[in-house]
Design a protein around this motif. Structure first.
Motif, PDB file in Angstrom:
ATOM      1  N   LEU A 274      32.883  29.294  48.105  1.00 30.77           N
ATOM      2  CA  LEU A 274      33.255  30.612  48.625  1.00 30.77           C
ATOM      3  C   LEU A 274      33.315  31.618  47.491  1.00 30.77           C
ATOM      4  CD1 LEU A 274      36.139  29.596  51.067  1.00 30.77           C
ATOM      5  CD2 LEU A 274      33.868  30.386  51.718  1.00 30.77           C
ATOM      6  N   PHE A 275      32.536  32.714  47.612  1.00 30.11           N
ATOM      7  CA  PHE A 275      32.563  33.789  46.629  1.00 30.11           C
ATOM      8  C   PHE A 275      33.494  34.895  47.124  1.00 30.11           C
ATOM      9  CE2 PHE A 275      28.172  32.092  46.121  1.00 30.11           C
ATOM     10  CZ  PHE A 275      28.286  31.645  44.807  1.00 30.11           C
ATOM     11  N   PRO A 276      34.580  35.205  46.413  1.00 31.68           N
ATOM     12  CA  PRO A 276      35.456  36.318  46.833  1.00 31.68           C
ATOM     13  C   PRO A 276      35.067  37.621  46.120  1.00 31.68           C
ATOM     14  CG  PRO A 276      36.581  34.992  45.186  1.00 31.68           C
ATOM     15  CD  PRO A 276      35.184  34.416  45.325  1.00 31.68           C
ATOM     16  N   PHE A 277      35.137  38.723  46.838  1.00 33.16           N
ATOM     17  CA  PHE A 277      34.889  40.055  46.275  1.00 33.16           C
ATOM     18  C   PHE A 277      36.029  40.967  46.731  1.00 33.16           C
ATOM     19  CE2 PHE A 277      30.835  37.992  47.113  1.00 33.16           C
ATOM     20  CZ  PHE A 277      30.192  38.082  45.890  1.00 33.16           C
ATOM     21  N   TYR A 278      36.593  41.728  45.802  1.00 36.72           N
ATOM     22  CA  TYR A 278      37.748  42.564  46.129  1.00 36.72           C
ATOM     23  C   TYR A 278      37.459  44.017  45.766  1.00 36.72           C
ATOM     24  CZ  TYR A 278      42.531  44.366  46.182  1.00 36.72           C
ATOM     25  OH  TYR A 278      43.656  45.103  46.447  1.00 36.72           O
ATOM     26  N   ASP A 279      37.823  44.909  46.680  1.00 37.48           N
ATOM     27  CA  ASP A 279      37.698  46.341  46.448  1.00 37.48           C
ATOM     28  C   ASP A 279      39.110  46.914  46.281  1.00 37.48           C
ATOM     29  OD1 ASP A 279      37.219  49.015  46.403  1.00 37.48           O
ATOM     30  OD2 ASP A 279      36.274  49.144  48.374  1.00 37.48           O
ATOM     31  N   THR A 282      40.117  50.208  48.516  1.00 36.52           N
ATOM     32  CA  THR A 282      40.421  50.065  49.941  1.00 36.52           C
ATOM     33  C   THR A 282      41.304  48.859  50.228  1.00 36.52           C
ATOM     34  OG1 THR A 282      38.424  48.741  50.306  1.00 36.52           O
ATOM     35  CG2 THR A 282      38.217  51.127  50.574  1.00 36.52           C
ATOM     36  N   HIS A 283      41.586  48.035  49.199  1.00 33.78           N
ATOM     37  CA  HIS A 283      42.362  46.789  49.339  1.00 33.78           C
ATOM     38  C   HIS A 283      41.683  45.829  50.320  1.00 33.78           C
ATOM     39  CE1 HIS A 283      45.566  48.477  46.952  1.00 33.78           C
ATOM     40  NE2 HIS A 283      45.650  49.509  47.759  1.00 33.78           N
ATOM     41  N   MET A 284      40.364  45.865  50.346  1.00 33.46           N
ATOM     42  CA  MET A 284      39.625  44.956  51.225  1.00 33.46           C
ATOM     43  C   MET A 284      39.082  43.771  50.436  1.00 33.46           C
ATOM     44  SD  MET A 284      37.576  47.340  53.950  1.00 33.46           S
ATOM     45  CE  MET A 284      36.824  45.908  54.709  1.00 33.46           C
ATOM     46  N   LEU A 285      39.176  42.594  51.043  1.00 36.91           N
ATOM     47  CA  LEU A 285      38.693  41.354  50.455  1.00 36.91           C
ATOM     48  C   LEU A 285      37.540  40.830  51.295  1.00 36.91           C
ATOM     49  CD1 LEU A 285      39.124  38.820  48.527  1.00 36.91           C
ATOM     50  CD2 LEU A 285      40.589  37.928  50.355  1.00 36.91           C
ATOM     51  N   TYR A 286      36.443  40.480  50.628  1.00 44.09           N
ATOM     52  CA  TYR A 286      35.261  39.935  51.307  1.00 44.09           C
ATOM     53  C   TYR A 286      35.059  38.500  50.827  1.00 44.09           C
ATOM     54  CZ  TYR A 286      34.346  44.929  52.001  1.00 44.09           C
ATOM     55  OH  TYR A 286      34.454  46.257  52.325  1.00 44.09           O
ATOM     56  N   ILE A 287      34.867  37.596  51.772  1.00 43.00           N
ATOM     57  CA  ILE A 287      34.641  36.178  51.444  1.00 43.00           C
ATOM     58  C   ILE A 287      33.266  35.793  51.964  1.00 43.00           C
ATOM     59  CG2 ILE A 287      35.439  33.811  51.733  1.00 43.00           C
ATOM     60  CD1 ILE A 287      37.465  35.334  50.229  1.00 43.00           C
ATOM     61  N   ALA A 288      32.373  35.424  51.040  1.00 42.80           N
ATOM     62  CA  ALA A 288      31.010  35.014  51.407  1.00 42.80           C
ATOM     63  C   ALA A 288      30.778  33.593  50.915  1.00 42.80           C
ATOM     64  CB  ALA A 288      29.983  35.962  50.790  1.00 42.80           C
ATOM     65  N   GLY A 289      30.342  32.725  51.801  1.00 37.88           N
ATOM     66  CA  GLY A 289      30.105  31.336  51.438  1.00 37.88           C
ATOM     67  C   GLY A 289      28.666  31.099  51.025  1.00 37.88           C
ATOM     68  N   GLY A 291      25.302  29.485  51.101  1.00 38.39           N
ATOM     69  CA  GLY A 291      24.618  28.780  52.184  1.00 38.39           C
ATOM     70  C   GLY A 291      25.008  29.256  53.567  1.00 38.39           C
ATOM     71  N   ASP A 292      26.001  30.158  53.645  1.00 34.18           N
ATOM     72  CA  ASP A 292      26.400  30.721  54.936  1.00 34.18           C
ATOM     73  C   ASP A 292      25.566  31.966  55.233  1.00 34.18           C
ATOM     74  OD1 ASP A 292      28.291  28.823  54.641  1.00 34.18           O
ATOM     75  OD2 ASP A 292      30.029  30.156  54.655  1.00 34.18           O
ATOM     76  N   GLY A 293      25.608  32.395  56.482  1.00 31.25           N
ATOM     77  CA  GLY A 293      25.007  33.662  56.857  1.00 31.25           C
ATOM     78  C   GLY A 293      26.057  34.712  57.149  1.00 31.25           C
ATOM     79  N   ASN A 294      27.330  34.295  57.190  1.00 30.80           N
ATOM     80  CA  ASN A 294      28.399  35.220  57.586  1.00 30.80           C
ATOM     81  C   ASN A 294      29.237  35.651  56.387  1.00 30.80           C
ATOM     82  OD1 ASN A 294      29.426  32.624  57.285  1.00 30.80           O
ATOM     83  ND2 ASN A 294      31.143  33.026  58.635  1.00 30.80           N
ATOM     84  N   ILE A 295      29.906  36.790  56.529  1.00 29.51           N
ATOM     85  CA  ILE A 295      30.836  37.299  55.521  1.00 29.51           C
ATOM     86  C   ILE A 295      32.115  37.700  56.245  1.00 29.51           C
ATOM     87  CG2 ILE A 295      31.273  39.078  53.788  1.00 29.51           C
ATOM     88  CD1 ILE A 295      28.242  39.284  53.396  1.00 29.51           C
ATOM     89  N   ARG A 296      33.232  37.093  55.865  1.00 27.62           N
ATOM     90  CA  ARG A 296      34.529  37.464  56.434  1.00 27.62           C
ATOM     91  C   ARG A 296      35.137  38.568  55.584  1.00 27.62           C
ATOM     92  NH1 ARG A 296      34.290  31.816  56.227  1.00 27.62           N
ATOM     93  NH2 ARG A 296      34.505  30.740  58.234  1.00 27.62           N
ATOM     94  N   TYR A 297      35.852  39.483  56.236  1.00 29.86           N
ATOM     95  CA  TYR A 297      36.570  40.463  55.437  1.00 29.86           C
ATOM     96  C   TYR A 297      37.977  40.686  55.953  1.00 29.86           C
ATOM     97  CZ  TYR A 297      33.256  43.208  58.361  1.00 29.86           C
ATOM     98  OH  TYR A 297      32.438  43.673  59.356  1.00 29.86           O
ATOM     99  N   LYS A 304      54.462  40.452  53.215  1.00 30.77           N
ATOM    100  CA  LYS A 304      54.037  39.388  54.122  1.00 30.77           C
ATOM    101  C   LYS A 304      53.474  39.986  55.404  1.00 30.77           C
ATOM    102  CE  LYS A 304      57.148  35.739  52.533  1.00 30.77           C
ATOM    103  NZ  LYS A 304      58.184  34.777  52.906  1.00 30.77           N
ATOM    104  N   PRO A 305      52.454  39.365  55.974  1.00 32.75           N
ATOM    105  CA  PRO A 305      51.783  38.108  55.623  1.00 32.75           C
ATOM    106  C   PRO A 305      50.676  38.253  54.575  1.00 32.75           C
ATOM    107  CG  PRO A 305      50.914  38.914  57.695  1.00 32.75           C
ATOM    108  CD  PRO A 305      51.952  39.896  57.273  1.00 32.75           C
ATOM    109  N   TYR A 306      50.629  39.330  53.833  1.00 33.17           N
ATOM    110  CA  TYR A 306      49.736  39.563  52.698  1.00 33.17           C
ATOM    111  C   TYR A 306      48.265  39.762  53.096  1.00 33.17           C
ATOM    112  CZ  TYR A 306      53.791  37.726  50.170  1.00 33.17           C
ATOM    113  OH  TYR A 306      55.052  37.521  49.697  1.00 33.17           O
ATOM    114  N   ILE A 307      47.696  38.814  53.840  1.00 34.86           N
ATOM    115  CA  ILE A 307      46.264  38.873  54.174  1.00 34.86           C
ATOM    116  C   ILE A 307      46.102  39.117  55.672  1.00 34.86           C
ATOM    117  CG2 ILE A 307      44.092  37.599  54.197  1.00 34.86           C
ATOM    118  CD1 ILE A 307      44.966  36.110  51.744  1.00 34.86           C
TER     119      ILE A 307
END
Length: 522
Positions: A274-279, A282-289, A291-297, A304-307
């Motif tokens: 999992l590759f994490p990217f943080y902005d 905007t305090h946005m976190l992007y998680i890209a795996g 071999g995956d085709g999807n990106i969670r943000y 709390k709950p922080y994320i």
């Protein structure tokens, strides 16, 4: 009392991913088949660099960001390494300087010509020799100029000062050698005073890089961390890795206490890193795996709950690596807040992917574009090494608010002969200053530097922009130019109105002064 669901308001709840059209992708790129868990791609507002597959040594490709479409299979490469290239990173303060590391145990720093790589580049600007095994990761300092970190399979982290006359540097200014296994990732704090690392020995470490002192060490038995990010000014660390049962997982840590994670969240059972990217803006976190085709943000908060999960971008094309455009290279007119460059190995394709906040207004949205880190260093290498800490020099993304530095100013610490021989870039703000304030210093006279500058059309450097090859590209160029003409006309109208307002104010002041002088007479 009746129960009410708690809705959390967010400006980024409806952020969506928009992939580029086929004409705006980079096709026919021989992406590396290396199994190293790196991004293999680096981007800045001028160039796109990607590690390529080649025989006999290692190489990477440098393209203009506007050179979309089919890439020539014989396009010149940067090919000075004797082993496979494992990582590449652009200098954050110089768009023409890139560092690469390789299996040949060296780190090399390259100067890219202003018009791109027109022939194979084999001689680096600097060569760093100090590691005894292959070098897997490099990282530039976020605020100090010409400070570079490297880590290799000899378990050493080395800090290099490039502000020296030698072309081959054999002695790093600091060697950090308490890791007991391969370092998997590194991340600086916002001001570059702290360094976080993850290691194959399952430990997360927080280090003071100048002294090499270990400040914190975390070892959680339920989480094996592979990648780490320091989350801006939130004083938290985020790691991605796997759980005890090999589920992909992310963990959030308190920067001052790495004994127990604040939060752990399992994502899925896939095997890719999992590759994490943080902005931080905007305090946005992007998680890209991998071999995956999807990106969670997600959106990160200090309470709390922080994320907070926002949504997920889905695609059927798997990514091998990801490049990220710096904020100063985004298209603010379309409310773009992040841009990825996906490496799709199965199609030899690099696909730009824009994350967009949907807004109806076409005007500049100040609430989603706060002041962000610019391309000017806050410190010299010597100042940072002497113990000084400074946050990044901030800039506004509002069109026309910032005048870009010329190339010779951006490379102040480099070889003066090389830097002075390269022309600078004239940004739209310079044209606005010429139109609106003829008495300003910038418009006072025509110097040699002004004559050597080349204009930028709608953010596209004309010297780097390839001519349109299809009717669709020609139409897009036409629309861009029309949009630029419209904006300049609006700017002129605004200036005319302002001039009339000032003239009226001057008249009012003169009238009031004359009336007061008349009333004062006997």
């Amino acid at each position: 009392m009746t129960w009410r669901p708690q809705y959390r308001s967010s400006k980024f709840r409806h952020v969506f991913g928009k992939s580029a059209t086929k004409e705006s992708c980079y096709d026919g790129v021989p992406i590396t088949r290396s199994v190293q868990d790196n991004n293999f791609c680096a981007v800045n507002p001028r160039f796109l660099a990607v590690i390529t597959e080649c025989a006999g040594g290692g190489a990477f490709l440098v393209l203009s960001v506007h050179h979309t479409g089919k890439v020539d299979p014989h396009h010149p490469k940067v090919s000075g390494h004797r082993g496979n290239v494992l990582d590449i990173k652009w200098n954050p303060f110089n768009d023409y300087c890139i560092a690469s590391c390789s299996e040949d145990t060296t780190v090399k720093v390259w100067e890219i010509p202003p018009h791109g790589v027109l022939k194979n580049l084999t001689v680096p600007w600097k060569e760093l020799q100090g590691h005894s095994r292959r070098v897997g990761l490099i990282e530039w300092h976020p605020t100090a100029n010409n400070i570079l970190l490297s880590t290799a399979y000899d378990y050493q982290v080395m800090i290099w000062n490039l502000d020296c006359p030698e072309q081959v540097i054999k002695n790093p200014v600091r060697t950090i050698s308490f890791h007991t296994d391969v370092v998997l990732s590194m991340s600086f704090s916002t001001d570059g005073s702290l360094l976080a690392t993850t290691c194959k020995d399952r430990k997360v470490r927080l280090i003071e890089p100048r002294s090499g002192n270990l400040l914190q060490e975390g070892n959680c038995k339920t989480h094996k961390a592979t990648k780490v990010l320091m989350l801006g000014n939130l004083k938290m660390l985020l790691t991605t890795g796997t759980s005890r049962w090999n589920h992909r997982q992310m963990s959030l840590w308190d920067q001052d206490d790495l004994s127990v994670p604040l939060l752990q969240e399992n994502l899925d059972g896939s095997s890719g890193v999992l590759f994490p990217f943080y902005d931080p803006d905007t305090h946005m976190l992007y998680i890209a795996g991998k071999g995956d085709g999807n990106i969670r943000y997600y959106e990160i908060s200090s309470e709390k709950p922080y994320i907070h999960f926002l949504t997920e971008y889905r695609s059927h094309l798997p990514q091998k690596g990801m490049g990220v455009m710096p904020k100063r290279g985004l298209d603010v007119s379309s409310c773009e807040v992040f841009r990825f460059y996906k490496l799709v190995t199965i199609k030899s394709l690099i696909e730009p992917l824009s994350m967009i906040v949907p807004r109806r207004s076409e005007s500049y949205q100040e609430d989603i574009y706060p002041m962000t880190a610019g391309n000017k260093p806050a410190l010299t290498a010597e100042e940072w090494l002497s113990g000084i800490n400074k946050g990044p020099v901030l800039m506004s993304l509002k069109p026309g608010s910032q005048e870009a530095e010329s190339y010779s100013e951006m490379t102040k610490g480099l070889d003066s002969r090389r830097s002075q021989s390269r022309p600078g870039m004239l940004q739209l703000s310079y044209i606005q200053d010429q139109l609106g304030n003829k008495d300003a210093k910038e418009g006072g006279g025509h110097t040699e530097d002004d004559k050597s500058r080349t204009p930028v059309s709608n953010g596209d450097d004309l010297a780097l922009c390839s001519p349109p090859r299809t009717e669709n590209e020609l139409r897009l160029k036409f629309h861009k130019q029309q949009e630029e003409i419209r904006r300049l006309r609006e700017l002129l109208n605004q200036r005319d109105v302002r001039v009339k307002q000032l003239e009226l104010e001057i008249k009012n002041i003169k009238n009031s002064q004359s009336q007061s002088s008349l009333s004062g007479l006997p």
